[in-house]
Write a protein that holds these residues in place. Structure first.
Motif, short mmCIF file in Angstrom:
data_model
loop_
_atom_site.label_atom_id
_atom_site.label_comp_id
_atom_site.label_asym_id
_atom_site.label_seq_id
_atom_site.Cartn_x
_atom_site.Cartn_y
_atom_site.Cartn_z
N VAL A 79 51.61 34.85 19.40
CA VAL A 79 50.64 35.37 18.44
C VAL A 79 50.09 36.70 18.95
O VAL A 79 49.69 36.82 20.11
N LEU A 80 50.10 37.71 18.09
CA LEU A 80 49.46 38.98 18.39
C LEU A 80 48.04 38.89 17.84
O LEU A 80 47.83 38.68 16.64
N LEU A 188 48.70 39.63 23.37
CA LEU A 188 49.83 38.79 22.99
C LEU A 188 49.62 37.44 23.64
O LEU A 188 49.46 37.35 24.87
N LEU A 189 49.61 36.40 22.83
CA LEU A 189 49.29 35.06 23.31
C LEU A 189 50.52 34.16 23.26
O LEU A 189 51.38 34.30 22.39
N THR A 190 50.57 33.23 24.18
CA THR A 190 51.65 32.24 24.20
C THR A 190 51.46 31.25 23.06
O THR A 190 50.38 31.17 22.46
N VAL A 214 58.69 38.81 23.89
CA VAL A 214 59.69 38.01 24.60
C VAL A 214 59.04 37.22 25.73
O VAL A 214 59.28 36.03 25.91
N ASP A 215 58.17 37.89 26.48
CA ASP A 215 57.45 37.21 27.56
C ASP A 215 56.60 36.08 27.01
O ASP A 215 56.63 34.95 27.52
N ALA A 216 55.80 36.40 26.00
CA ALA A 216 54.85 35.43 25.47
C ALA A 216 55.53 34.22 24.86
O ALA A 216 55.00 33.12 24.87
N SER A 217 56.69 34.40 24.32
CA SER A 217 57.39 33.29 23.68
C SER A 217 58.29 32.54 24.66
O SER A 217 59.06 31.68 24.25
N ALA A 218 58.21 32.87 25.94
CA ALA A 218 59.04 32.21 26.97
C ALA A 218 60.52 32.37 26.68
O ALA A 218 61.32 31.46 26.89
N GLY A 219 60.91 33.56 26.18
CA GLY A 219 62.32 33.84 25.97
C GLY A 219 62.90 33.28 24.69
O GLY A 219 64.12 33.27 24.54
N LYS A 220 62.09 32.82 23.76
CA LYS A 220 62.61 32.23 22.53
C LYS A 220 62.74 33.23 21.39
O LYS A 220 63.03 32.86 20.26
N ILE A 221 62.53 34.50 21.68
CA ILE A 221 62.70 35.55 20.68
C ILE A 221 63.76 36.51 21.19
O ILE A 221 63.82 36.81 22.36
N GLY A 222 64.57 37.00 20.29
CA GLY A 222 65.52 38.05 20.66
C GLY A 222 66.84 37.50 21.15
O GLY A 222 67.28 36.42 20.79
#
Length: 286
Positions: A79-80, A188-190, A214-222
């Motif tokens: 979340v931004l 940017l929040l997890t 990418v960091d905030a989503s633990a690698g689940k984006i991109g």
């Protein structure tokens, strides 16, 4: 031998100074200047990395619907979050435009890979004002199908105080002018509501925001390319931005090269000294 000690000493000093230059952070980072006007002395924005945002806080969406902040979390999406006030005459508008302009450059879509949440820290503001801001943001973003991923909230003083305290976002109100003095930035929040990254100012490079998501989503984006980029860029919380780690690698590589050259010089000088001693020994024997 004196020259050898001088070379070794110079190399040690070079290594120490290089390491110190690469790691030292100015003491003044994040601190208020004593020369600021009184209204700005208690204004600041220093989000605690890994700090938890309270997700049970009640707010109202732009439609007037009552929500809990946690409704935008727990879906494996980052979340931004931006703290603004919709009646701001200048700075908050720049923050909103900076966020939308940065996100427009990404192939990620709000509502699918991440959510965007703007929260007004002025409890006097209404959902109607929030709705106008959302419409302006969507028009600028140019992807009307992503409307469900954009949220513009208003809330009570209690909810605002709890949220701004958790983000270490401090502001003050000038009753004479009717405006707030505040800092600008985004977080940017997890998916579980922890502060992963934050950026200062009103412009946010798309590259930095992409890496932050990418960091905030633990690698689940991109895609795997994003993870390769993370090896070349690292987040610097003292500057609230990504910096090129490759520069540090080059710097360390340069230091290693100097050390290797110095070691080579020492070895060859030692060989020359030993050879000279051997020749003198041989000449003395004859």
């Amino acid at each position: 031998m004196t020259s050898l000690r001088s070379i070794a000493g110079a190399l040690v000093l070079l290594i120490i100074s290089g390491a110190a230059g690469a790691q030292t952070v100015p003491d003044s980072v994040g601190k208020s200047s004593a020369g600021l006007p009184p209204m700005l002395l208690n204004v600041g924005f220093e989000p605690p990395l890994n700090g938890q945002i309270p997700l049970d806080l009640p707010f109202r969406e732009e439609t007037g619907r009552e929500v809990r902040l946690g409704e935008y979390f727990g879906q494996k999406k980052p979340v931004l979050l931006a703290l603004v006030y919709y009646g701001c005459p200048m700075l908050c508008n720049q923050v909103e435009q900076g966020v939308v302009g940065s996100l427009k450059m990404l192939s990620f879509n709000a509502g699918r890979e991440y959510d965007v949440v703007f929260v007004s820290f002025d409890p006097r503001e209404s959902p109607d004002m929030a709705g106008q801001k959302k419409q302006a943001a969507l028009t600028h973003y140019g992807r009307p199908e992503t409307a469900a991923g954009w949220h513009f909230l208003t809330g009570s003083q209690e909810s605002v105080d709890a949220l701004t305290k958790s983000a270490n976002f401090r502001y003050s109100f000038d009753s004479k002018s009717g405006i707030f003095a505040h800092a600008s930035g985004i977080m940017l929040l997890t998916p579980d509501g922890r502060i992963s990254r934050y950026f200062y100012g009103v412009e946010y490079p798309s590259r930095d925001v992409r890496l932050g998501l990418v960091d905030a989503s633990a690698g689940k984006i991109g895609n795997p390319i994003d993870h390769l980029l993370l090896y070349c860029f690292q987040y610097d919380p003292s500057a609230a931005r990504y910096s090129t780690a490759i520069l540090r690698i080059v710097r360390l590589g340069g230091i290693a090269t100097i050390v290797a050259l110095g070691a080579g010089i020492l070895i060859f000088r030692r060989r020359d000294v030993d050879a000279a001693l051997n020749r003198r020994t041989e000449q003395g024997a004859h």
